[in-house]
Scaffold this active site. Structure first.
Site, PDB file in Angstrom:
ATOM      1  N   HIS A 393       1.114  -1.105   0.079  1.00 52.61           N
ATOM      2  CA  HIS A 393      -0.284   0.043  -0.039  1.00 52.61           C
ATOM      3  C   HIS A 393       0.419   1.746   0.053  1.00 52.61           C
ATOM      4  CE1 HIS A 393      -4.067   1.941  -0.114  1.00 52.61           C
ATOM      5  NE2 HIS A 393      -4.356   1.356   1.220  1.00 52.61           N
ATOM      6  N   ASP A 397      -2.008   1.936  -4.496  1.00 53.63           N
ATOM      7  CA  ASP A 397      -3.610   1.785  -3.618  1.00 53.63           C
ATOM      8  C   ASP A 397      -4.877   1.706  -3.945  1.00 53.63           C
ATOM      9  OD1 ASP A 397      -1.977   5.615  -2.565  1.00 53.63           O
ATOM     10  OD2 ASP A 397      -3.263   5.946  -4.818  1.00 53.63           O
TER      11      ASP A 397
END
Length: 420
Positions: A393, A397
């Site tokens: 992450h 995204d």
């Protein structure tokens, strides 16, 4: 075969003649005796890779006294990535092991001493008998006589009078034996030291959990079209190329095409303190997870973006065979920009794969199961598979990760799109 020198033997000559009379020394008759010996060769721990300097001597494949041919495997050294074979540089007989099994050995360390030359034991001439001083015939030792004196004295001594003891009127009941505790089953424990590969896998997986901000997104894919495509062309492909067409090549190709729209899936983070630089690549090296007896390995299919389905499938099959045979090299496993792990071959229905650092994502495939699904407003039974994408992450995204997985799903559900 090496002549190590000539043995000089002097016949009986007085010492003063040797030291004080050069003429006598020159006239000294010489007797030459040829001494034939074989040269010894010390085999050392070979170079393994730039990043590997030591390993564990897992096993000796030969024993002391065995004859080995040139390039014949003598021992196996286990490292945290691959097994390294130690081969004989020349033919000879093993004279001495300089390390034991399960020892930690380093590159350049002496490993085994080999006497060069010779021949297998079946072809060796019988050794010449050595002259030795005549052995004295040992006199036969007299067997020790039985203790006659003791027996005679015992026989001559009068027997002691027997003492009569009154018998008890009633014998006491024997005490009851204590009951043994009842144990159910076997409760033994066995402790086995982890091999280097398993230790390295554990270290890498824990490093991934501690470094990457891992998150997993799921989707499901209808395998009907891909299964129909495979069933229609697998025999033709096998006959023309000798390659068995499977599902891994289709998912690899679908991932490569999806990366054109989401290039961050093929990128990685580099730099100090967890990384401060994103590296984007215009090539795709796919790491394929392969389960072996020693643990999970990830050999790399290089430049998958330039291959068709048959080329990818051939490369995966070759790497899988090398992994199962323990023949992978460091070059086979180095690098990799994206990983595909197929737990479905073992029956896994769903799981969350762990990122193979420094990569940013891993695609997990699972078992294909027939399930009722809604198709055009009707309930139908379709072969369905769950897909899982674990991603970093810090770099990807959620929107990008989901889009990537959806594109892979679209390519698999309509393989004709991969030709566009």
């Amino acid at each position: 075969m090496v002549y190590r020198g000539l043995r000089l033997a002097a016949r009986a000559v007085p010492k003063f003649a040797l030291y004080n009379n050069n003429t006598a020394l020159r006239q000294l008759p010489l007797q030459f005796q040829h001494v034939r010996t074989y040269a010894d060769k010390i085999v050392k721990v070979p170079q393994m890779a730039e990043s590997i300097s030591e390993g564990t001597l897992k096993q000796w494949n030969k024993s002391v006294g065995d004859f080995v041919e040139q390039d014949e495997e003598i021992a196996t050294i286990e490292t945290d990535k691959i097994d390294v074979a130690v081969n004989a540089p020349e033919a000879g007989v093993i004279k001495e092991f300089l390390a034991n099994e399960e020892d930690t050995v380093v590159v350049g360390q002496d490993l085994v001493r080999i006497e060069l030359g010779g021949a297998p034991s079946g072809d060796k001439p019988a050794a010449e008998p050595k002259e030795s001083a005549p052995e004295k015939k040992a006199e036969p030792e007299k067997a020790p006589e039985p203790k006659q004196e003791e027996s005679k004295s015992a026989a001559s001594a009068p027997a002691p009078p027997k003492q009569e003891t009154p018998e008890p009127k009633s014998k006491p009941a024997p005490a009851a034996a204590p009951e043994k505790p009842v144990t159910l089953g076997n409760r033994e424990e066995k402790r086995v030291k982890m091999n280097r590969m398993r230790l390295r896998i554990a270290e890498r997986l824990k490093q991934s959990q501690n470094t990457a901000a891992s998150l997993t997104t799921f989707n499901e894919v209808d395998m009907s079209a891909l299964m129909e495509f495979r069933n229609k062309y697998k025999e033709e492909v096998l006959k023309k190329t000798g390659v068995k067409l499977g599902f891994m090549s289709a998912f690899s190709r679908a991932a490569v095409l999806a990366m054109r729209d989401i290039p961050a899936v093929n990128a990685s983070i580099e730099g100090p303190n967890g990384g401060d630089t994103i590296v984007y690549r215009d090539y795709v090296d796919i790491s394929v997870a392969v389960a072996t007896e020693k643990g999970l390995v990830t050999p790399v299919v290089r430049n998958a973006e330039a291959m068709d389905l048959v080329g990818i499938e051939r490369s995966i099959a070759e790497l899988g065979k090398k992994a199962r045979d323990g023949k992978l090299t460091i070059e086979d496993m180095a690098g990799g920009t994206f990983t595909i792990s197929n737990g479905g071959v073992f029956g896994s229905l769903m799981g969350t794969p762990i990122i193979n650092l420094p990569q940013s994502a891993v695609l997990g495939l699972h078992a294909t199961k027939e399930r009722p699904v809604v198709v055009n407003g009707k309930i139908e039974i379709r072969p369905m598979m769950y897909l899982a994408l674990t991603y970093d992450h810090r770099l990807l995204d959620g929107r990008e990760a989901v889009q990537f997985l959806v594109k892979v799903k679209e390519y698999i559900e309509d393989p004709r799109k991969m030709l566009l």
